[in-house]
Write an enzyme that holds these catalytic residues in place. Sequence first.
Site, PDB file in Angstrom:
ATOM      1  CG  ASP A  20      25.547  40.043  34.661  1.00  0.00           C
ATOM      2  OD1 ASP A  20      25.578  40.784  35.647  1.00  0.00           O
ATOM      3  OD2 ASP A  20      26.569  39.753  34.029  1.00  0.00           O
ATOM      4  CD  GLU A  41      31.847  33.509  35.323  1.00  0.00           C
ATOM      5  OE1 GLU A  41      31.279  34.610  35.320  1.00  0.00           O
ATOM      6  OE2 GLU A  41      32.370  33.007  34.293  1.00  0.00           O
TER       7      GLU A  41
END
Length: 830
Positions: free
Chosen positions: A602, A800
């Site tokens: 990302d 996460e």
Amino acid sequence: MNRALNNFLSNLIMHRLFIAFILFFSLVVSDIDHNSESQQIIQNRISANRASNESLLWGTYRPNLYFGTRPRLPESLMSGLMWFGVNDLESFQKIRHECDQSDKLEEYSYKKHDGRDFALQTITDAENNVILTTEFLKVSGGGHGGDWAVRISGKPISEDKPSGLSILYYFGLEGDGSIDLESRLDQSGLDNPVELNGETPDLGQFTIKIVDGSDNRTPRSAALKMQTHPDLRKAQYLGHLIPDGDIWRAKFYLRGFYSQKLEYMREQLASGNIPAPPFLFALPNQVHENSNFYIFQKLVEAPFQFDIFFESSSSPVHIEESDFTSSLQSSLKDFDTKFENTFGLASKGFDDDQVHFAQTMLSNLIGGIGYFYGSSLVDKSYTDVDENEEFFWDNRRQADPKLTPPSALFSATPSRPFFPRGFYWDEGFHQLIIGNWDNDLSLDIIKHWTSLINNDGWVAREQILGEEARSKVPPEFQTQYPHYANPPTLLMAIEAFIERLDNATKSQQFNIDADIALNFVPSDILTTTTDSSILPTRHLQDLNLANSFLAEIYPKLRSNYKWFRRTQWGEIKEWGRKASNSREAYRWRGRTPGHTLTSGLDDYPRPTPPHPAELHIDLMCWVGFMARSLRDIAERLDEEDDVEDFSKHYKDIINNLHDLHWSEKDQAFCDVSVDEDNESIFVCHKGYLSLFPMLHGFLPNDSPKLGAILDLMYNPDELWSPYGLRSLSKSDKYFNTEENYWRGPVWINLNYFVLSSLHKNYAAKPGPYQEKAKKIYKELRNNIINNVYNEFKKTGYSWEQYSAINGEGIRSHPFNGWTSLVMLIMAEKF
């Protein structure tokens, strides 16, 4: 003399004709035998697929819900759980249904889940003063997926506080078939047990029973203002006709019913005659014509319990009410036994709490497996050609997304509340875990994913199938583009399967050579059984079955590899670069300033602004990894031409990796771009990106470049932290800046990747850097285990990612996708 010669020649000819005939007949028989053998292998594969589908037909395949069941069928029967408090007039506005971080539950997690027949989950809802437990049990067989049963129970967190609940369980049928409420209808409610009958083409005839626990009590709050109607000791109900494709909106329809009650509530408030909450929120006890959706309500005070039994008329064995409790207890013990036999954590010295933590990691990942069906949005008007000009990301164009024909996917998911859908880059890591636990469940998921690779070789990196899936994704991220790639991690899971297969084959051969009595299952039973003790390792016990699986998925994998080479190529000669060959260089498409979503990393810093001249080190490594993996698969399948091609590609990629991406000045592997004068330059942001050649084992054990990477990892001013390796160097100017997604936080998947490579390639093999590799491996493994475990103990969740500053869990939770790799790190299963 002539007659004798003629006789001799005639006999010789006849003899040779006879020999030729025998040889021809032998070849024909051999060919028939070979064809017969091939036909048998094909038949075994068909039988194996049928048995697998039967065993896996039903499951907890609605991972976005706190609890729900469905079969692996596009349109069929689905069920789900909802609840809310009835201790006051406001709590109905907080209906629990979809997993949602805003519900602020203390925890919800599967403590045991075997992926086939048994699951146990607890849900702690402090706001409603209750701990819910959901238990699932299944018995396969009969051709329609068998029987299953669910137990919903609850106990109060505090005995001193009220814990009145409205527990709602629903069944919705989509597609062909019917479902009818058989219990005698009564405006006061339904007597125990509640019974429904139904039938569909895929499920056959079935019966559903809902059975109350004997000690259930009505809510305390009901006593505040008692009414005789409805009877809260009974099940309240509502039958409704809902359009196909809308069952997932069950909460919406329930809220619609309660919104109608709001007017009534306002009137009653004005008169001061408002009923107690349990009576006010009771369902209306109505069944509309042609109903395909039934919702049943239990108004109870914890503790409570009720059971749900789904019985298929074709099942040879049913789950008996009297045996349900003992069957659940037996399944729980079986799970614990298999877990220790598989991962051996107790024998490694982990205590009971740590083993429980590891079981939860595995079970939550498996509990996140779902079946998805529907169309996705794809924009074919935007292609890789559009990204060959400068400022390609800023070119204005008319978007043209179209809905694809519907497709199905059976897949694990990264996060039940936040990412309840399939991600290509995540799934390979998921299958490393699941494959160790249930080899054939993993192969089934892998086959579903490879089936989505289209004729061009492309597969969407994010599978957003249907309206339910799209409801969880912001509109700007819903459209997929057929020139966008994603790391091909499924091949990691396929390599792991092959390694398990080779180990199993060696073990079987050793036992045969040693004349040890075997417990292996005969092939005719192996390919037809639905016995869950046999199914998880079926492809490890039958080499023909295993190779036919590889042969089935291989063309798709090869097509995907060719698509990578065709669409993600990078330029060498155009920018005056020198390399061993002029072909092997790669660039991620889909770049924007600040993001390379297609890489999976990302916001990790890349050349700024993006430029068509870029070359990306991680993508180069992924394509090299694909070439090596496919070469090895092709060798097993005797695809000789492919072996030669893959071998050449791999060799050329390794050479160009060093020629194009190694920066002597930075002592690191780096991305490449061009400067203002269009001169090729290195763009170095040290972090996970710098590790990829080591991660894939591309570096020799004596390479100084390996030494430089180990130094980078172990330097506390660069990647090393007490919580795991940082994603970006602490010394980089972008460290912990802006979105800060892959700019510092610790990610478990990449730390697992590092540990795996160290364990297999560098700590285990002699070389000048072996001792350092061992030291890093030992300390990094301990850091990861301790931090993830401590955060789980503190918060009740896996996360996460973890802060590179203090190790705290951050972002979505529970995140039981690749964070569950901590369990393999504990077991040292690499």
